[in-house]
Design an enzyme around this catalytic site. Structure first.
Site, PDB file in Angstrom:
ATOM      1  N   ALA A   1       6.308  -0.985 -20.982  1.00  0.00           N
ATOM      2  CA  ALA A   1       7.232  -1.760 -21.818  1.00  0.00           C
ATOM      3  C   ALA A   1       6.524  -2.994 -22.393  1.00  0.00           C
ATOM      4  O   ALA A   1       7.055  -3.646 -23.291  1.00  0.00           O
ATOM      5  CB  ALA A   1       8.448  -2.179 -21.005  1.00  0.00           C
ATOM      6  N   ASP A   2       5.340  -3.292 -21.871  1.00  0.00           N
ATOM      7  CA  ASP A   2       4.566  -4.430 -22.405  1.00  0.00           C
ATOM      8  C   ASP A   2       4.323  -4.263 -23.907  1.00  0.00           C
ATOM      9  O   ASP A   2       4.334  -5.236 -24.653  1.00  0.00           O
ATOM     10  CB  ASP A   2       3.194  -4.532 -21.719  1.00  0.00           C
ATOM     11  CG  ASP A   2       3.277  -4.973 -20.262  1.00  0.00           C
ATOM     12  OD1 ASP A   2       4.395  -5.271 -19.793  1.00  0.00           O
ATOM     13  OD2 ASP A   2       2.222  -5.009 -19.608  1.00  0.00           O
TER      14      ASP A   2
ATOM     15  N   LYS B   1      -5.775  -2.431 -18.890  1.00  0.00           N
ATOM     16  CA  LYS B   1      -6.422  -1.951 -17.679  1.00  0.00           C
ATOM     17  C   LYS B   1      -7.125  -0.627 -17.934  1.00  0.00           C
ATOM     18  O   LYS B   1      -6.600   0.240 -18.614  1.00  0.00           O
ATOM     19  CB  LYS B   1      -5.395  -1.850 -16.551  1.00  0.00           C
ATOM     20  CG  LYS B   1      -5.204  -3.204 -15.877  1.00  0.00           C
ATOM     21  CD  LYS B   1      -4.008  -3.240 -14.991  1.00  0.00           C
ATOM     22  CE  LYS B   1      -2.794  -3.256 -15.842  1.00  0.00           C
ATOM     23  NZ  LYS B   1      -1.774  -4.199 -15.554  1.00  0.00           N
TER      24      LYS B   1
ATOM     25  N   LYS C   1       9.315  -5.528  -8.809  1.00  0.00           N
ATOM     26  CA  LYS C   1       8.578  -5.719 -10.071  1.00  0.00           C
ATOM     27  C   LYS C   1       9.580  -5.570 -11.215  1.00  0.00           C
ATOM     28  O   LYS C   1      10.151  -4.501 -11.397  1.00  0.00           O
ATOM     29  CB  LYS C   1       7.478  -4.655 -10.150  1.00  0.00           C
ATOM     30  CG  LYS C   1       6.716  -4.603 -11.456  1.00  0.00           C
ATOM     31  CD  LYS C   1       5.633  -3.521 -11.388  1.00  0.00           C
ATOM     32  CE  LYS C   1       5.117  -3.135 -12.749  1.00  0.00           C
ATOM     33  NZ  LYS C   1       4.172  -2.010 -12.705  1.00  0.00           N
TER      34      LYS C   1
ATOM     35  N   GLU D   1       2.240 -14.978 -15.321  1.00  0.00           N
ATOM     36  CA  GLU D   1       3.162 -13.964 -14.780  1.00  0.00           C
ATOM     37  C   GLU D   1       3.083 -13.894 -13.258  1.00  0.00           C
ATOM     38  O   GLU D   1       2.099 -14.315 -12.645  1.00  0.00           O
ATOM     39  CB  GLU D   1       2.861 -12.598 -15.393  1.00  0.00           C
ATOM     40  CG  GLU D   1       1.486 -12.078 -15.057  1.00  0.00           C
ATOM     41  CD  GLU D   1       1.442 -10.577 -14.970  1.00  0.00           C
ATOM     42  OE1 GLU D   1       2.255 -10.008 -14.216  1.00  0.00           O
ATOM     43  OE2 GLU D   1       0.592  -9.973 -15.639  1.00  0.00           O
TER      44      GLU D   1
ATOM     45  N   VAL E   1       4.249  -8.482 -17.723  1.00  0.00           N
ATOM     46  CA  VAL E   1       3.892  -9.092 -19.005  1.00  0.00           C
ATOM     47  C   VAL E   1       5.108  -9.085 -19.933  1.00  0.00           C
ATOM     48  O   VAL E   1       5.432 -10.088 -20.571  1.00  0.00           O
ATOM     49  CB  VAL E   1       2.707  -8.339 -19.660  1.00  0.00           C
ATOM     50  CG1 VAL E   1       2.520  -8.777 -21.106  1.00  0.00           C
ATOM     51  CG2 VAL E   1       1.432  -8.566 -18.859  1.00  0.00           C
TER      52      VAL E   1
ATOM     53  N   ASP F   1       4.621   8.036 -19.902  1.00  0.00           N
ATOM     54  CA  ASP F   1       4.422   6.738 -19.258  1.00  0.00           C
ATOM     55  C   ASP F   1       3.702   5.762 -20.188  1.00  0.00           C
ATOM     56  O   ASP F   1       2.491   5.816 -20.343  1.00  0.00           O
ATOM     57  CB  ASP F   1       3.657   6.908 -17.943  1.00  0.00           C
ATOM     58  CG  ASP F   1       3.644   5.613 -17.124  1.00  0.00           C
ATOM     59  OD1 ASP F   1       4.094   4.568 -17.649  1.00  0.00           O
ATOM     60  OD2 ASP F   1       3.197   5.660 -15.972  1.00  0.00           O
TER      61      ASP F   1
HETATM   62  N1  PSU Z   1      -2.726  -7.548 -14.890  1.00  0.00           N
HETATM   63  C1  PSU Z   1      -3.290  -7.633 -13.659  1.00  0.00           C
HETATM   64  N2  PSU Z   1      -2.571  -7.167 -12.592  1.00  0.00           N
HETATM   65  C2  PSU Z   1      -1.296  -6.664 -12.737  1.00  0.00           C
HETATM   66  C3  PSU Z   1      -0.706  -6.588 -14.029  1.00  0.00           C
HETATM   67  C4  PSU Z   1      -1.474  -7.055 -15.070  1.00  0.00           C
HETATM   68  O1  PSU Z   1      -4.428  -8.097 -13.509  1.00  0.00           O
HETATM   69  O2  PSU Z   1      -0.674  -6.309 -11.747  1.00  0.00           O
HETATM   70  C5  PSU Z   1       0.710  -6.079 -14.211  1.00  0.00           C
HETATM   71  C6  PSU Z   1       1.362  -6.819 -15.381  1.00  0.00           C
HETATM   72  O3  PSU Z   1       2.519  -7.446 -14.880  1.00  0.00           O
HETATM   73  C7  PSU Z   1       1.709  -5.759 -16.377  1.00  0.00           C
HETATM   74  C8  PSU Z   1       1.988  -4.608 -15.459  1.00  0.00           C
HETATM   75  O4  PSU Z   1       2.801  -6.106 -17.188  1.00  0.00           O
HETATM   76  O5  PSU Z   1       0.874  -4.698 -14.552  1.00  0.00           O
HETATM   77  C9  PSU Z   1       2.065  -3.300 -16.205  1.00  0.00           C
HETATM   78  O6  PSU Z   1       2.808  -2.413 -15.429  1.00  0.00           O
HETATM   79  P1  PSU Z   1       3.383  -1.042 -16.081  1.00  0.00           P
HETATM   80  O7  PSU Z   1       2.159  -0.253 -16.414  1.00  0.00           O
HETATM   81  O8  PSU Z   1       4.212  -0.399 -14.994  1.00  0.00           O
HETATM   82  O9  PSU Z   1       4.202  -1.445 -17.252  1.00  0.00           O
HETATM   83 MN    MN Z   2       4.888   2.780 -16.639  1.00  0.00          MN
END
Ligand code: PSU
Ligand code: MN
Length: 297
Positions: A138-139, A156, A83, A22, A103, A135
């Site tokens: 969408a992953d 995370k 993003k 990604e 992702v 929150d």
């Molecule tokens: N893993 C990492 N760093 C990142 C991400 C994942 O080590 O920046 C990113 C991925 O692209 C994942 C996104 O899909 O964070 C999730 O963002 P959100 O919580 O806004 O969906």
């Molecule tokens: Mn989000």
């Protein structure tokens, strides 16, 4: 209208193993100038394992599966890359804008290109306080609906891990630990939650991936949780997490800015520790994804 890099074109014509990577990690997850170096190193790791890397991004509205040197550099250094999740793709395509893919969006595009294996750092998931903020990344929905195997270091640790695991269960996303029974917590090897399924070799993972057809569940993804080889100090992690979450709240950070904000907070306040761990995670996941792709042939 998909633009393939030369090496991905070659791999496709030879039916050789390909690993999707990604671009949000590069554009929004790691600080410059380290981001470009890591992106290049990660691609090299995939090649060393005998697979072809396909870093995915949208450049001037076009879907790129595999980036050449110049394009990778653009993703790393050009401020114009937003993003993008799945919902942004059609808008970007018609307005000819550029974006790094999350992702969710990377899985979607990998599947469009017939790529089954994908390495990332940590998955998005349910954020803390989601019962009020709604929150949820969408992953999660993407993992349920797109047949791509994703290697990650868990979700995370900035997220609500328990809620994320519950949602993965509801969405019927299969989840296996690589050489562990503990669900990894990105910066930490153990998030405090156990895993029901453990595998100890890429071959076993390839077999599970192949077995989905036999039982009629070929449409969902599969999450391989690969714990970081060198975790962060737990006390430091705890402190930064508390501070970062408070800062985000005080500043009113919402939506897709939350994840980059917290990652950045960790990176600038851990004297390089979180960056070191994040980089190790991406490398180790790329290696495992390549081994699974090779074992699946
Ligand atoms: N893993 C990492 N760093 C990142 C991400 C994942 O080590 O920046 C990113 C991925 O692209 C994942 C996104 O899909 O964070 C999730 O963002 P959100 O919580 O806004 O969906
Ligand atoms: Mn989000």
């Amino acid at each position: 209208m998909i633009q393939y890099s030369d090496e991905v074109k070659r791999a496709r014509s030879e039916n050789a193993p390909i690993v999707a990577l990604e671009s949000t990690i590069i554009a929004h997850g790691l600080p410059r100038p380290k981001n470009l170096i890591v992106a290049q190193e990660v691609e090299e790791i995939v090649r060393e394992e005998g697979a072809t890397p396909a870093t995915i991004a949208i450049i001037k509205g076009e879907v790129h599966i595999g980036l050449n040197e110049k394009e990778l550099e653009q993703v790393a250094n050009d401020d114009g890359f937003t993003k993008a999740s799945i919902r942004d793709l059609a808008i970007l395509a018609s307005t000819k804008k550029s974006a790094a893919t999350t992702v969710a969006a990377t899985s979607h595009l990998a599947n469009l290109a017939g790529i089954e294996f994908f390495a990332t750092g940590g998955l998005g998931g349910v954020h803390r306080g989601a019962s009020e903020s709604w929150d949820e990344s969408a992953d999660l929905l993407a993992l349920a609906n797109i047949p791509v195997l994703v290697v990650c270091a868990g979700v995370k640790s900035i997220l609500d891990i328990s809620a994320t695991l519950e949602r993965l269960e509801t969405l019927s996303v299969p989840l296996i630990g690589f050489c562990t029974n503990k669900f990894p917590g990105f910066y930490l090897q153990d998030s405090g939650y156990s895993l029901e399924h453990r595998v100890d070799s890429p071959k076993e993972i390839a077999a599970i991936w192949g077995a989905r057809n036999e039982v009629g569940t070929p449409r969902s993804g599969l999450v391989v949780a690969n714990p970081t080889p060198s975790p962060m100090d737990t006390a430091l992690h705890e402190r930064l997490l508390k501070e970062g979450l408070n800062k985000a709240k005080a500043k009113g950070v919402i939506g897709k800015e939350v994840t980059p904000f917290l990652l950045e907070y960790f990176h600038t306040n851990s004297s390089g520790e979180s960056l070191r761990v994040n980089v190790e995670i991406i490398k180790s996941n790329a290696k495992l994804a390549a081994q699974i792709a090779v074992a699946s042939k």
